[in-house]
Design a protein around this motif. Structure first.
Motif, PDB file in Angstrom:
ATOM      1  N   ALA A   1       0.878  -1.019   0.098  1.00 19.66           N
ATOM      2  CA  ALA A   1      -0.131  -0.048   0.020  1.00 19.66           C
ATOM      3  C   ALA A   1       0.866   1.167   0.112  1.00 19.66           C
ATOM      4  O   ALA A   1       0.438   2.128  -0.707  1.00 19.66           O
ATOM      5  CB  ALA A   1      -0.958  -0.087   1.089  1.00 19.66           C
ATOM      6  N   LEU A   2       2.154   1.428   0.561  1.00 18.81           N
ATOM      7  CA  LEU A   2       3.065   2.407   0.532  1.00 18.81           C
ATOM      8  C   LEU A   2       3.448   2.608  -0.866  1.00 18.81           C
ATOM      9  O   LEU A   2       3.077   3.934  -1.241  1.00 18.81           O
ATOM     10  CB  LEU A   2       4.181   2.138   1.330  1.00 18.81           C
ATOM     11  CG  LEU A   2       4.098   2.009   2.893  1.00 18.81           C
ATOM     12  CD1 LEU A   2       5.261   1.402   3.481  1.00 18.81           C
ATOM     13  CD2 LEU A   2       3.357   2.763   3.421  1.00 18.81           C
ATOM     14  N   GLY A   3       3.548   1.847  -1.608  1.00 16.78           N
ATOM     15  CA  GLY A   3       3.874   2.040  -3.020  1.00 16.78           C
ATOM     16  C   GLY A   3       2.747   2.169  -3.815  1.00 16.78           C
ATOM     17  O   GLY A   3       2.664   3.262  -4.771  1.00 16.78           O
ATOM     18  N   MET A   4       1.514   1.751  -3.679  1.00 18.15           N
ATOM     19  CA  MET A   4       0.404   2.156  -4.169  1.00 18.15           C
ATOM     20  C   MET A   4      -0.152   3.614  -3.917  1.00 18.15           C
ATOM     21  O   MET A   4      -0.695   4.165  -4.625  1.00 18.15           O
ATOM     22  CB  MET A   4      -0.679   1.149  -3.643  1.00 18.15           C
ATOM     23  CG  MET A   4      -2.067   1.377  -4.314  1.00 18.15           C
ATOM     24  SD  MET A   4      -2.011   0.592  -6.123  1.00 18.15           S
ATOM     25  CE  MET A   4      -2.174  -1.087  -5.778  1.00 18.15           C
ATOM     26  N   THR A   5       0.503   4.170  -2.692  1.00 20.89           N
ATOM     27  CA  THR A   5      -0.142   5.407  -2.405  1.00 20.89           C
ATOM     28  C   THR A   5       0.590   6.485  -3.531  1.00 20.89           C
ATOM     29  O   THR A   5      -0.043   7.466  -3.792  1.00 20.89           O
ATOM     30  CB  THR A   5       0.603   5.775  -1.048  1.00 20.89           C
ATOM     31  OG1 THR A   5       0.065   5.168  -0.204  1.00 20.89           O
ATOM     32  CG2 THR A   5       0.301   7.287  -0.748  1.00 20.89           C
ATOM     33  N   PHE A   6       1.900   6.221  -3.740  1.00 21.40           N
ATOM     34  CA  PHE A   6       2.725   7.011  -4.728  1.00 21.40           C
ATOM     35  C   PHE A   6       1.916   6.766  -6.181  1.00 21.40           C
ATOM     36  O   PHE A   6       1.953   7.876  -6.925  1.00 21.40           O
ATOM     37  CB  PHE A   6       4.258   6.500  -4.807  1.00 21.40           C
ATOM     38  CG  PHE A   6       5.158   7.039  -3.898  1.00 21.40           C
ATOM     39  CD1 PHE A   6       5.948   8.157  -3.900  1.00 21.40           C
ATOM     40  CD2 PHE A   6       5.230   6.285  -2.714  1.00 21.40           C
ATOM     41  CE1 PHE A   6       6.817   8.396  -3.106  1.00 21.40           C
ATOM     42  CE2 PHE A   6       6.030   6.582  -1.742  1.00 21.40           C
ATOM     43  CZ  PHE A   6       6.838   7.818  -1.721  1.00 21.40           C
ATOM     44  N   VAL A   7       1.784   5.612  -6.663  1.00 20.84           N
ATOM     45  CA  VAL A   7       0.994   5.587  -7.935  1.00 20.84           C
ATOM     46  C   VAL A   7      -0.257   6.298  -7.954  1.00 20.84           C
ATOM     47  O   VAL A   7      -0.427   6.997  -9.016  1.00 20.84           O
ATOM     48  CB  VAL A   7       0.866   3.980  -8.156  1.00 20.84           C
ATOM     49  CG1 VAL A   7      -0.055   3.714  -9.389  1.00 20.84           C
ATOM     50  CG2 VAL A   7       2.160   3.257  -8.388  1.00 20.84           C
TER      51      VAL A   7
ATOM     52  N   VAL B   1      -5.235   2.778   0.559  1.00 18.85           N
ATOM     53  CA  VAL B   1      -4.857   4.207   0.221  1.00 18.85           C
ATOM     54  C   VAL B   1      -6.156   4.805   0.317  1.00 18.85           C
ATOM     55  O   VAL B   1      -6.138   6.134   0.583  1.00 18.85           O
ATOM     56  CB  VAL B   1      -4.263   4.024  -0.993  1.00 18.85           C
ATOM     57  CG1 VAL B   1      -3.919   5.431  -1.812  1.00 18.85           C
ATOM     58  CG2 VAL B   1      -3.136   3.149  -1.054  1.00 18.85           C
ATOM     59  N   ILE B   2      -7.350   4.452  -0.389  1.00 16.90           N
ATOM     60  CA  ILE B   2      -8.651   5.227  -0.400  1.00 16.90           C
ATOM     61  C   ILE B   2      -9.142   5.838   1.014  1.00 16.90           C
ATOM     62  O   ILE B   2      -9.467   6.953   1.524  1.00 16.90           O
ATOM     63  CB  ILE B   2      -9.680   4.664  -0.996  1.00 16.90           C
ATOM     64  CG1 ILE B   2      -9.331   4.532  -2.458  1.00 16.90           C
ATOM     65  CG2 ILE B   2     -10.870   5.494  -0.765  1.00 16.90           C
ATOM     66  CD1 ILE B   2     -10.040   3.633  -3.359  1.00 16.90           C
ATOM     67  N   ILE B   3      -8.983   4.748   2.329  1.00 10.79           N
ATOM     68  CA  ILE B   3      -9.600   4.716   3.397  1.00 10.79           C
ATOM     69  C   ILE B   3      -8.696   6.182   4.105  1.00 10.79           C
ATOM     70  O   ILE B   3      -9.054   6.791   4.846  1.00 10.79           O
ATOM     71  CB  ILE B   3      -9.465   3.691   4.061  1.00 10.79           C
ATOM     72  CG1 ILE B   3     -10.553   2.773   3.482  1.00 10.79           C
ATOM     73  CG2 ILE B   3      -9.757   4.003   5.873  1.00 10.79           C
ATOM     74  CD1 ILE B   3     -10.529   1.424   4.199  1.00 10.79           C
ATOM     75  N   GLY B   4      -7.397   6.053   3.690  1.00 10.03           N
ATOM     76  CA  GLY B   4      -6.328   6.917   4.077  1.00 10.03           C
ATOM     77  C   GLY B   4      -6.486   8.434   3.525  1.00 10.03           C
ATOM     78  O   GLY B   4      -5.415   9.112   4.010  1.00 10.03           O
TER      79      GLY B   4
END
Length: 324
Positions: free
Chosen positions: A65-71, A264-267
């Motif tokens: 999810a950390l990498g997904m945040t950047f994407v 990522v969305i919830i965050g």
């Protein structure tokens, strides 16, 4: 009359401040409410063993999810992460089973993850194809490769190998996967908030046209963000493969992309890109972990876990829409 006007102005300022706080950090309030509910619902929830169990379970998807945040901040999405994790895991175990040293097999797995990420980014950037389509195709290709390499079953490693310490070991009371997750959080937060690359990711997600006119190499940033998620996926693959000492062609990495995107969305990161935080994503993955854990402690069927996550995603998106 002046006194009443002053009071009304103060109340208005406080209300606007609260709305702004809720809009930007609503996930924190959601976490607090969930923690209170979980603590009341089950006395086992707040034990040290259970807390570390939640963190261990969320660490693998959390790193993805950390990498997904950047994407997602850059305006993209990656549906291939679960299948790519399985590919990396298969490569790591196949090499180890052939006698390749642990360190080299891990490097190979990470190299494969980054290479697939780079390929995704290159096709998206240069061919101008939708990230959804490209990564959906990659997901299908990667899962097919896993099935082929494992001959439709599972790859089994050496459960007594030192490699398994990465997934099952502890330093003091803290599981090693949790420590790796914490280190990844710090690195990714620094990259997103304190580096030129992080600023460019926000710019590309906010407006590609503006980013181009600002002299930013948009294609390069896109490729790098997908390489980054490829790296985080491969790190997650190392942890999961070490924990289980096996990779299943049918279940390894299954639906991990959904959990990562949900976190990522919830965050607080919108799918439209341009904004978001690593801390928000961390809170999002912890919320998902707590929900799964409390459902287990309350003996609620695990088959309903996906339904609950789906409802939470819908609520998070609706709140983001109303907050615009």
């Amino acid at each position: 009359m002046e006194y009443k006007d002053t009071v009304l102005k103060k109340d208005n300022i406080l209300m606007k401040g609260f709305k702004s706080l809720w809009k930007d950090h609503g996930y924190v309030f959601a976490l607090i409410v969930l923690l209170i509910f979980a603590a009341i619902a089950s006395p086992q929830f707040m034990t040290q063993t259970n807390i570390f169990n939640i963190l261990r379970q969320t660490s693998i998807v959390g790193i993805i999810a950390l990498g997904m945040t950047f994407v997602i901040i850059s305006g993209g999405i990656d549906l291939s992460v679960g299948s790519v994790l399985a590919v990396c895991g298969v490569i790591i175990l196949l090499l180890q089973n052939e006698g390749v040293p642990i360190f080299l097999s891990i490097l190979a797995g990470c190299g494969v993850g980054m290479a697939i990420g780079a390929a995704n980014g290159f096709i998206i950037a240069k061919a101008k194809l939708a990230p959804f389509i490209v990564t959906l195709a990659t997901m299908t290709i990667a899962r097919s490769l896993v099935i082929f390499l494992s001959d439709g079953s599972s790859i089994i490693g050496d459960a007594s190998s030192d490699f398994t310490i990465i997934g099952n070991g502890k330093i003091g009371p803290i599981p090693i996967p949790v420590l790796i997750f914490l280190a990844a959080i710090l690195v990714c937060h620094f990259m997103l908030q304190k580096t030129k690359f992080g600023r460019y990711v926000f710019s590309v997600g906010g407006s590609e046209t503006t980013a181009v006119y600002s002299g930013i190499k948009v294609d390069k940033i896109k490729i790098l963000t997908y390489m980054l998620i490829g790296l985080t996926v491969s790190i997650a693959a190392v942890i999961e493969t070490a924990r289980l000492a096996s990779v299943s062609s049918a279940s390894s990495g299954l639906y991990y992309e959904m959990d990562a995107i949900a976190a990522v969305i919830i965050g607080g990161t919108p799918l439209t890109g341009g904004k978001g935080t690593i801390i928000g994503t961390v809170v999002g993955i912890i919320i998902l972990g707590i929900i799964g854990n409390i459902m287990n402690l309350m003996n609620i069927s695990p088959y309903l876990n996906g339904a609950v996550k789906g409802i939470i995603i819908l609520i998070a998106v609706l709140l983001q829409k109303r907050g615009k």
